[in-house]
Design a protein around this motif. Sequence first.
Motif, PDB file in Angstrom:
ATOM      1  N   SER A  70      51.297  43.817  37.282  1.00  0.00           N
ATOM      2  CA  SER A  70      50.205  43.283  38.100  1.00  0.00           C
ATOM      3  C   SER A  70      50.505  41.873  38.573  1.00  0.00           C
ATOM      4  CB  SER A  70      48.898  43.297  37.294  1.00  0.00           C
ATOM      5  OG  SER A  70      48.505  44.613  36.986  1.00  0.00           O
ATOM      6  N   TRP A  71      51.153  41.077  37.721  1.00  0.00           N
ATOM      7  CA  TRP A  71      51.542  39.730  38.151  1.00  0.00           C
ATOM      8  C   TRP A  71      52.487  39.810  39.362  1.00  0.00           C
ATOM      9  CZ3 TRP A  71      49.544  35.155  36.926  1.00  0.00           C
ATOM     10  CH2 TRP A  71      48.808  35.034  35.748  1.00  0.00           C
ATOM     11  N   SER A  74      50.594  41.121  42.531  1.00  0.00           N
ATOM     12  CA  SER A  74      49.754  40.082  43.145  1.00  0.00           C
ATOM     13  C   SER A  74      50.612  39.067  43.885  1.00  0.00           C
ATOM     14  CB  SER A  74      48.911  39.385  42.079  1.00  0.00           C
ATOM     15  OG  SER A  74      49.724  38.693  41.147  1.00  0.00           O
ATOM     16  N   SER A  83      47.359  41.102  51.011  1.00  0.00           N
ATOM     17  CA  SER A  83      47.106  41.484  49.622  1.00  0.00           C
ATOM     18  C   SER A  83      46.706  42.951  49.514  1.00  0.00           C
ATOM     19  CB  SER A  83      46.010  40.593  49.017  1.00  0.00           C
ATOM     20  OG  SER A  83      44.840  40.660  49.805  1.00  0.00           O
ATOM     21  N   TYR A  88      44.506  43.162  45.399  1.00  0.00           N
ATOM     22  CA  TYR A  88      43.234  42.804  44.779  1.00  0.00           C
ATOM     23  C   TYR A  88      43.094  43.451  43.405  1.00  0.00           C
ATOM     24  CZ  TYR A  88      41.499  40.703  49.113  1.00  0.00           C
ATOM     25  OH  TYR A  88      41.320  39.895  50.207  1.00  0.00           O
ATOM     26  N   VAL A  91      45.140  41.522  40.804  1.00  0.00           N
ATOM     27  CA  VAL A  91      44.475  40.295  40.359  1.00  0.00           C
ATOM     28  C   VAL A  91      43.331  40.627  39.405  1.00  0.00           C
ATOM     29  CG1 VAL A  91      43.110  38.314  41.102  1.00  0.00           C
ATOM     30  CG2 VAL A  91      45.114  39.013  42.430  1.00  0.00           C
ATOM     31  N   LYS A  92      42.562  41.661  39.733  1.00  0.00           N
ATOM     32  CA  LYS A  92      41.451  42.056  38.871  1.00  0.00           C
ATOM     33  C   LYS A  92      41.941  42.514  37.506  1.00  0.00           C
ATOM     34  CE  LYS A  92      38.225  43.457  42.531  1.00  0.00           C
ATOM     35  NZ  LYS A  92      37.469  44.585  43.117  1.00  0.00           N
ATOM     36  N   ILE A  94      44.687  41.494  35.978  1.00  0.00           N
ATOM     37  CA  ILE A  94      45.097  40.292  35.240  1.00  0.00           C
ATOM     38  C   ILE A  94      43.881  39.604  34.634  1.00  0.00           C
ATOM     39  CG2 ILE A  94      46.094  37.982  35.490  1.00  0.00           C
ATOM     40  CD1 ILE A  94      47.903  39.157  37.692  1.00  0.00           C
ATOM     41  N   LEU A  95      42.845  39.443  35.440  1.00  0.00           N
ATOM     42  CA  LEU A  95      41.643  38.767  34.960  1.00  0.00           C
ATOM     43  C   LEU A  95      40.934  39.592  33.887  1.00  0.00           C
ATOM     44  CD1 LEU A  95      40.200  37.394  38.328  1.00  0.00           C
ATOM     45  CD2 LEU A  95      41.472  36.147  36.567  1.00  0.00           C
TER      46      LEU A  95
END
Length: 253
Positions: A70-71, A74, A83, A88, A91-92, A94-95
């Motif tokens: 995912s890193w 992104s 993106s 998206y 990023v979601k 990762i968060l």
Amino acid sequence: TTASTTKTSRRSTKTTTQPPPPPPQVKKINPHFAVLYGMMLAFNSGLINGVTLSGILSSTKQPSSAVTGSWTNSALGVASGSSGSNGYLAVKCILSYMGGSLISGLFNPYPMNYSMKRFTVRPCFMIASLAMYASSVLASGSGSGSSKGSTDSNNWILLAVLANGIQNSITSTLTGNLMRSAHYSGITSDIGTFVGQALRGNKANGLKLKVFVVLAASFWLGGFFSLGLVEKFGSGTLLMSSILYLFFSLFSV
């Protein structure tokens, strides 16, 4: 008389400086049981990861046990200037993974190796259980009106990523980073390193090597069985993970 008094005071000082016994809400874990718990959770993580990667419940094939890819996704999205939905989602993820670890850190700010605190471990696993239950509901479509493969319908994956983040943080902090039960890039590297060392006569990390091998095997088996389970039970497969987390929440401490 003075000498004997001095010796007595020294003895009493030594006695008073001994560490107190652990409070009743703290449970010491036998390392052998810790490995067993780690194997169960590694299997669970492999199962969740297999479900999210299978593409059966959603057209999106997304790993949920780790966010290394995912890193990169992104970064590629930003570099290309587009993106898109994959960027998206990366990023979601990762968060979400970071958020799961954050939850674990909030409830267990001062972890002790091989010690589980009742009011820190229990709520973490309970949150993970609820996340997997919600993930199962969303994956079945009863909680989302979105079409298959859309950005909104991937929320069930994000909840699975969150649960894995909680799990990996708990097992890592409680064992001094010995057992990372969800992420296997580091463990794969360590296995290769320790095998190479052993081949040259250095067997100091033999015990760690055995632990890492059984954890990796458990994770692999979880992925192996995930395909048949998700084909038969669909989103209900995620409920199995929810039940396991609930078990750890209620009975592990």
